[in-house]
Design an enzyme around this catalytic site. Structure first.
Site, mmCIF file in Angstrom:
data_model
loop_
_atom_site.group_PDB
_atom_site.id
_atom_site.type_symbol
_atom_site.label_atom_id
_atom_site.label_comp_id
_atom_site.label_asym_id
_atom_site.label_seq_id
_atom_site.Cartn_x
_atom_site.Cartn_y
_atom_site.Cartn_z
ATOM 1 N N LYS A 119 -2.974 10.926 5.537
ATOM 2 C CA LYS A 119 -3.071 10.152 6.222
ATOM 3 C C LYS A 119 -2.063 10.411 7.021
ATOM 4 O O LYS A 119 -0.581 10.397 7.042
ATOM 5 C CB LYS A 119 -2.893 8.689 5.535
ATOM 6 N N HIS A 125 -8.627 11.684 2.351
ATOM 7 C CA HIS A 125 -7.811 10.194 2.091
ATOM 8 C C HIS A 125 -6.762 10.565 3.095
ATOM 9 O O HIS A 125 -6.031 9.586 2.081
ATOM 10 C CB HIS A 125 -7.868 9.951 0.651
ATOM 11 N N ASP A 172 1.905 17.059 19.575
ATOM 12 C CA ASP A 172 2.304 18.665 20.673
ATOM 13 C C ASP A 172 3.095 19.579 19.416
ATOM 14 O O ASP A 172 2.224 19.626 18.252
ATOM 15 C CB ASP A 172 3.297 18.152 21.419
ATOM 16 N N ASP A 194 16.585 10.384 -8.577
ATOM 17 C CA ASP A 194 18.544 10.761 -8.452
ATOM 18 C C ASP A 194 18.776 10.307 -6.617
ATOM 19 O O ASP A 194 19.884 10.855 -6.367
ATOM 20 C CB ASP A 194 18.761 12.150 -8.635
ATOM 21 N N HIS A 202 1.034 -1.079 -0.366
ATOM 22 C CA HIS A 202 -0.253 0.002 0.443
ATOM 23 C C HIS A 202 1.137 1.291 -0.050
ATOM 24 O O HIS A 202 0.293 2.162 0.080
ATOM 25 C CB HIS A 202 -0.944 -0.266 1.296
ATOM 26 N N LYS A 236 3.124 4.356 -1.253
ATOM 27 C CA LYS A 236 3.092 5.074 -1.955
ATOM 28 C C LYS A 236 4.896 6.029 -2.022
ATOM 29 O O LYS A 236 5.355 6.672 -1.099
ATOM 30 C CB LYS A 236 2.333 6.511 -2.095
#
Length: 484
Positions: free
Chosen positions: A404, A402, A409, A236, A229, A231
């Site tokens: 996440k 969507h 603090d 480089d 899952h 991404k």
């Protein structure tokens, strides 16, 4: 004739009795088997399934019951420390001078992350928060167009649409300049588009692999529920992207439009993202990518201390949930969690409730539009006790939020691909970037304030007025939450 009827009658009773006995045999056997190496919440969900539907539950259990990869993949993962020794030595060599000096309350979190995911905290990083959906894809394309050596992409979804075409075109241009391009795409997450995308990438000279392909006749098929899952984009070895956004149009689901958050990072932390990619590439291809060009001397990117945490079934001790629980327990002033799917385990639920009792301000930013109905029903079953505990719940109105991430603090931010649910905690391969920096945290808080302004705040008295039928359905879905 009468004798024949009696034989038929008792034969029918016999088969019914055998079936009934088989159901009880399954129930009793799984009462012993299921609790092994499973949390109480997950065991409870499976045992309820076996109690009501023993035979269907047994079939599902054999298909997806054990949260582990096939033996061949486990053996490859066990070889990683040996085959990538040169690469890990190179990372240590070029980042030795970047070790940060963290205060005690943050150094413990950094030690935990290193013990879970094997990567140390590194200073000298720069980071930009990207919340404009099309703008993020534009930045990735721009960086690919500036690539000189290599481009590595790992995405759960890579679609055959306008967004995917723009990235494929950029990769094709890069290959034309002599840049090596490699792409990993989750086979199930991208199943609707994978054939066309793979064909287009190969036509452009890009090396591409489908991750964890599934098939009954495949010699090395993976389980359908164990997905990569992550991404990640690395250009480089100097620029990296990590977050919630896939390579797909924001409105690819006709019912919702996605709102995302991605962090573009420069500096030595990019080498840790690179290491996650090359490990996944090896797991799929057995090709060792350890060229020094993949791990160049880091250019100073800024003053941010950052650390990468990979997690998933490959890491039996490295659930991102451990980090989230520890950060909540360590909070002193404020916790903000943003996630589209919120199904906490008992430990995290108690951590959030205890944080409020310690005087910590706790906010959950969730999405009012949904794309997973059953998950949302289970999620809603937690709202009453969260509100009773003093936790504020904000439902983002206009889009599927969507994104996440969480902030603790004024000094700790976590941005990545992991939801707050059992699937991300146990079944999915995920990646998180933890940033120890007050300025970055302040920028993330600005983003969170925009979420608050675009959300409806749940009120306990109003929430309690919903129909009894809804409460019943939500609580039934909650019983299934360990299986979701």
């Amino acid at each position: 004739m009468i004798a024949g009827l009696m034989t038929s009658y008792f034969g029918t009773i016999s088969w019914a009795t055998l079936y009934l006995l088989s159901e009880w045999a399954i129930r009793l056997a799984m009462l012993v088997v299921v609790p092994f190496r499973r949390s109480p919440e997950a065991a409870k969900g499976w045992l309820l399934f076996f109690f009501f539907l023993p035979w269907p539950a047994l079939l599902v259990y054999f298909l997806i019951g054990r949260p582990g990869y096939p033996k061949w993949r486990q053996e490859r993962f066990a070889r990683l420390p040996v085959v990538f020794k040169a690469a890990t030595d190179r990372i240590k060599e070029v980042t030795a001078k970047e070790q940060p000096d963290l205060p005690a309350n943050l150094s413990q979190a950094a030690v935990l992350i290193q013990n879970l995911g094997r990567f140390p905290s590194l200073g000298g990083n720069g980071a930009d928060l990207l919340s404009d959906y099309d703008g993020t894809i534009g930045r990735i394309v721009e960086d690919i167009d500036r690539a000189r050596s290599h481009v590595h992409l790992l995405f759960y979804i890579f679609a055959d649409d306008e967004t995917g075409h723009a990235v494929v075109a950029a990769l094709t241009r890069a290959v034309g300049r002599g840049v090596t391009c490699r792409v990993l795409i989750d086979a199930l997450g991208s199943r609707a588009w994978s054939a066309n995308v793979v064909e287009a990438l190969k036509a452009g000279g890009v090396s591409v692999r489908l991750v964890l392909p599934v098939g009954l006749l495949r010699r090395k098929s993976a389980r359908a529920d164990l997905r990569n899952h992550r991404k990640i984009a690395v250009i480089d070895g100097e620029v990296g992207y990590v977050g919630s956004q896939n390579i797909v149009n924001s409105d690819f689901n006709p019912r919702v439009t996605n709102q995302e958050l991605v962090v573009r990072v420069t500096g030595p932390a990019v080498l840790e993202l690179q290491a996650v990619f090359v490990a996944d590439w090896f797991l799929e291809t057995e090709e060792v990518l350890d060229s020094p060009a993949l791990f160049p001397e880091p250019r100073p990117g800024g003053r941010i201390v950052a650390q990468v945490l990979p997690s998933g079934p490959d890491y039996p001790e490295a659930g991102v949930e451990r980090l989230v629980e520890a950060l909540v327990h360590g909070a002193r002033r404020r916790v903000v969690i943003t996630t589209p799917y919120f199904i906490p385990n008992e430990a995290l639920l108690h951590a959030l409730q205890t944080a409020v009792l310690r005087g910590v301000e706790v906010h959950l930013v969730l999405s009012r539009p949904v794309d997973q109905v059953l998950v949302n029903l289970a999620q809603r079953s937690y709202y009453a006790e969260l509100l009773d505990a003093g936790i504020e719940i904000h439902l983002y109105r206009d889009k599927l939020l969507h994104a996440k991430h969480l902030s603790i603090d004024h000094g700790v931010s976590l941005i990545g691909s992991s939801n707050i649910d059992m699937r991300s905690f146990i079944l999915n391969s995920e990646v998180s970037l933890v940033l120890f920096d007050r300025d970055l945290n302040a920028r993330l808080r600005e983003e969170q304030e925009r979420y608050f302004a675009a959300s409806d705040r749940l009120v306990r008295s109003e929430w309690a007025k919903r129909r009894l039928s809804k409460k019943i359905v939500e609580n039934i879905a909650r019983l299934m939450s360990p299986l979701l």
